[in-house]
Design a protein around this motif. Sequence first.
Motif, PDB file in Angstrom:
ATOM      1  N   UNK A  54       0.826  -1.209   0.000  1.00 38.89           N
ATOM      2  CA  UNK A  54       0.000   0.000   0.000  1.00 38.89           C
ATOM      3  C   UNK A  54       0.864   1.264   0.000  1.00 38.89           C
ATOM      4  N   UNK A  55       2.139   1.147   0.448  1.00 47.35           N
ATOM      5  CA  UNK A  55       3.032   2.301   0.562  1.00 47.35           C
ATOM      6  C   UNK A  55       3.917   2.483  -0.659  1.00 47.35           C
ATOM      7  N   UNK A  56       3.857   1.590  -1.633  1.00 46.55           N
ATOM      8  CA  UNK A  56       4.736   1.648  -2.794  1.00 46.55           C
ATOM      9  C   UNK A  56       4.042   2.361  -3.940  1.00 46.55           C
ATOM     10  N   UNK A  57       4.675   3.460  -4.376  1.00 43.30           N
ATOM     11  CA  UNK A  57       4.171   4.237  -5.508  1.00 43.30           C
ATOM     12  C   UNK A  57       5.321   4.419  -6.479  1.00 43.30           C
ATOM     13  N   UNK A  58       5.097   4.958  -7.637  1.00 43.94           N
ATOM     14  CA  UNK A  58       6.222   5.258  -8.527  1.00 43.94           C
ATOM     15  C   UNK A  58       6.832   6.609  -8.148  1.00 43.94           C
ATOM     16  N   UNK A  59       7.995   6.920  -8.750  1.00 45.95           N
ATOM     17  CA  UNK A  59       8.746   8.118  -8.401  1.00 45.95           C
ATOM     18  C   UNK A  59       8.000   9.410  -8.629  1.00 45.95           C
TER      19      UNK A  59
END
Length: 88
Positions: free
Chosen positions: A7-12
């Motif tokens: 849930x905490x992983x997004x792209x740059x």
Amino acid sequence: MTHNDSDLVLDGNAAAGLLQEIFVLEITTAQIQCEACGSTQAVGSLRLYAAPMAAVLRCSHCDASLVRAVRTPHGRWIEMTGARRLRF
Ligand SMILES: [Zn+2]
């Protein structure tokens, strides 16, 4: 309710606001810490070894290479392997 790390992983792109705040600041007054000797100093106090398209900045205490920057036809590159951290 369970916490899921994905849930905490997004792209740059999600960090664009924070990165834009950092990379417009005055770099010469930023404090840089040397990975080799642990000393912290202003970027402006590092020793510069300059070439027409490049710069190598070395620690003024132990002479370790902290920042290497180069301007090429394909872009500007910066490499900071010898630096532990940079604080603005
Ligand atoms: Zn050093």
